[in-house]
Write a protein that holds these residues in place. Sequence first.
Motif, PDB file in Angstrom:
ATOM      1  N   GLN A   9       0.971  -1.390   0.202  1.00  0.00           N
ATOM      2  CA  GLN A   9       0.192  -0.177   0.269  1.00  0.00           C
ATOM      3  C   GLN A   9       1.190   1.561  -0.090  1.00  0.00           C
ATOM      4  OE1 GLN A   9      -2.377   0.887   3.658  1.00  0.00           O
ATOM      5  NE2 GLN A   9      -0.952  -0.523   4.702  1.00  0.00           N
ATOM      6  N   GLU A  40       2.562   1.441  -3.846  1.00  0.00           N
ATOM      7  CA  GLU A  40       1.201   1.347  -4.979  1.00  0.00           C
ATOM      8  C   GLU A  40       1.180   2.682  -5.830  1.00  0.00           C
ATOM      9  OE1 GLU A  40      -2.293  -1.274  -6.096  1.00  0.00           O
ATOM     10  OE2 GLU A  40      -2.570   0.213  -4.592  1.00  0.00           O
ATOM     11  N   PRO A  41       1.813   4.029  -4.932  1.00  0.00           N
ATOM     12  CA  PRO A  41       1.497   4.777  -5.432  1.00  0.00           C
ATOM     13  C   PRO A  41       2.650   5.380  -6.350  1.00  0.00           C
ATOM     14  CG  PRO A  41       0.994   5.307  -3.000  1.00  0.00           C
ATOM     15  CD  PRO A  41       1.465   3.987  -3.082  1.00  0.00           C
ATOM     16  N   PRO A  89       1.591   3.784 -11.970  1.00  0.00           N
ATOM     17  CA  PRO A  89       0.554   3.994 -12.590  1.00  0.00           C
ATOM     18  C   PRO A  89      -0.792   3.896 -12.427  1.00  0.00           C
ATOM     19  CG  PRO A  89       2.496   4.057 -14.499  1.00  0.00           C
ATOM     20  CD  PRO A  89       2.844   3.071 -13.161  1.00  0.00           C
ATOM     21  N   GLU A  90      -1.711   4.839 -12.094  1.00  0.00           N
ATOM     22  CA  GLU A  90      -3.229   3.983 -11.277  1.00  0.00           C
ATOM     23  C   GLU A  90      -3.748   2.821 -12.197  1.00  0.00           C
ATOM     24  OE1 GLU A  90      -6.753   6.362  -9.375  1.00  0.00           O
ATOM     25  OE2 GLU A  90      -5.580   7.575 -10.215  1.00  0.00           O
ATOM     26  N   ARG A 111      -2.693  -0.683 -11.475  1.00  0.00           N
ATOM     27  CA  ARG A 111      -2.394  -0.884 -10.123  1.00  0.00           C
ATOM     28  C   ARG A 111      -2.948  -2.345 -10.188  1.00  0.00           C
ATOM     29  NH1 ARG A 111      -2.918   4.512  -7.110  1.00  0.00           N
ATOM     30  NH2 ARG A 111      -0.956   5.739  -7.948  1.00  0.00           N
ATOM     31  N   THR A 112      -4.170  -1.820 -10.473  1.00  0.00           N
ATOM     32  CA  THR A 112      -5.056  -3.676 -10.005  1.00  0.00           C
ATOM     33  C   THR A 112      -4.515  -4.968 -11.713  1.00  0.00           C
ATOM     34  OG1 THR A 112      -7.644  -2.904 -10.145  1.00  0.00           O
ATOM     35  CG2 THR A 112      -7.407  -4.676 -11.129  1.00  0.00           C
TER      36      THR A 112
END
Length: 235
Positions: A22, A25-26, A29-30, A33-34
């Motif tokens: 967590q 993760e930033p 790239p959004e 992420r998954t």
Amino acid sequence: MTTSTALDSFLDKWRTRWPEWQVAEPFVPEAQRTLVVAWFSLLQEFDDILNTSGDPMPADAKLAWWGEELRSWAAQRSRHPLGRMLEPVRAPWAELAQALPDLIEARAVPVDPAQAQRALQAYGAAVAAVEAVMFETPARGDVATPVVLQTLAQRLHEAGVAAVPRSLLADDDGNATHRWGQQLLRNWPARVAGPRPRRLYASLARTRQQAWSQGQELKATPVRTLLRTWWAARG
């Protein structure tokens, strides 16, 4: 259970095992992420199969199923929830499927550290090849060996002395697992080659291995993890 709920259960299982993510993760790239968590969740499935204890037949059957599943992704015929997320990526899934049986062979106690790495080299190369396509990062440098070392470190943590090469067991002093852990760390650079998600994951895994090999609890404070993963993300 719906497909979405089933997928979330696999993703959450990996996140539970890697709460440090967590913080890391930033740096991903959004939009990725998954996908990244789905991919690492799949690799965790393979780690669990490699490190199974007791009767290996159920795990081996599961691995064979995964081989068929990966080969079906080229035709977009996934059956597993993780496949719904991963199969749209036109990665070399068949090559990864071909390397999966090496995980069964890698359960045998290796003669020496070199053999331990060789046993998983094709698997590591297949994982790295998928990541190069998935994260649109051409392979530069040795991208397979860090995958192998991370897999061996996870095996050492899960299997203990059963994962240690015979040559390190010659001195019956009770420190063989420590010696193997230290050797893995010496060969495992603090910042590895490969796409950013791999560099972040490797950084977290190497930090865990440092704590395990020293018999210490992991002290992964958010600030330490942030600094470490920021450095890994820089490439």
